[in-house]
Design an enzyme around this catalytic site. Structure first.
Site, short mmCIF file in Angstrom:
data_model
loop_
_atom_site.label_atom_id
_atom_site.label_comp_id
_atom_site.label_asym_id
_atom_site.label_seq_id
_atom_site.Cartn_x
_atom_site.Cartn_y
_atom_site.Cartn_z
N VAL A 178 -11.25 -45.53 103.27
CA VAL A 178 -9.94 -44.88 103.32
C VAL A 178 -9.99 -43.83 104.43
CG1 VAL A 178 -8.31 -43.43 102.03
CG2 VAL A 178 -9.60 -45.20 100.83
N GLY A 214 -18.79 -43.33 105.92
CA GLY A 214 -19.06 -42.45 104.79
C GLY A 214 -17.86 -42.17 103.92
N HIS A 215 -16.67 -42.68 104.25
CA HIS A 215 -15.44 -42.34 103.51
C HIS A 215 -14.62 -43.59 103.24
CE1 HIS A 215 -11.61 -40.26 102.62
NE2 HIS A 215 -12.37 -39.24 102.34
N PHE A 216 -14.87 -44.34 102.38
CA PHE A 216 -16.00 -44.49 101.46
C PHE A 216 -16.58 -45.87 101.73
CE2 PHE A 216 -12.81 -41.78 99.47
CZ PHE A 216 -13.55 -40.63 99.23
#
Length: 149
Positions: A59, A52-54
């Site tokens: 990252v 989810g990041h990203f």
């Protein structure tokens, strides 16, 4: 001054209460008790936070870099022995700066230097680097307390 020593994952698991997916230190490269520590985290695409990041540009979240640095500092505090009922609380942060993104495939090298320690309150200067470049740095405060306190 003590001779620097290294700590493998088996000893890390004895010293830290963290477990997957929140154990963010893979190995201690060098530690001089009550002075400094250098540890590493191999950052892989398999890290759960990258979902989810990203998704299009993974990252490592800055807050998790700080958590990895706090765990490194905890290992400096607990390097000789952790009391069975001791828990290490993150108590504060000053001057946090994020200078380089940490990406899958990076090896995060983390250092902590004990600045002060008294009555279970410890202050550290911490830094994370990738390929010799500073990724993040901060001054953190941590407190060691009994789990029941």
């Amino acid at each position: 001054m003590s001779n620097p020593i290294a700590i493998d994952i088996h000893k890390i698991l004895q010293l830290l209460p963290h477990r997957y997916p929140f154990l963010l230190v893979d190995r201690v490269l060098e530690i001089t008790p009550r002075e400094t520590i250098t540890a590493l985290k191999n950052v892989t695409m398999n890290e759960p936070f990258f979902q989810g990041h990203f998704p299009d540009f993974p990252v490592m979240p800055g807050v998790l870099i700080i958590e990895a640095l706090a765990q490194t500092a905890a290992l400096l505090t607990f390097s000789e022995e952790r009391a069975e009922d001791a828990i290490y609380y993150f108590a504060g942060i000053d001057g946090a700066r994020f200078k380089k993104p940490v990406l899958p495939g990076d090896q995060l090298i983390m250092t902590a230097r004990l600045e002060r320690g008294r009555a279970g309150i410890y202050k550290f200067a911490v830094q994370a680097t990738v390929d010799g470049e500073i990724a993040a740095e901060a001054n953190i405060t941590c407190a060691v307390r009994s789990k029941g306190a």
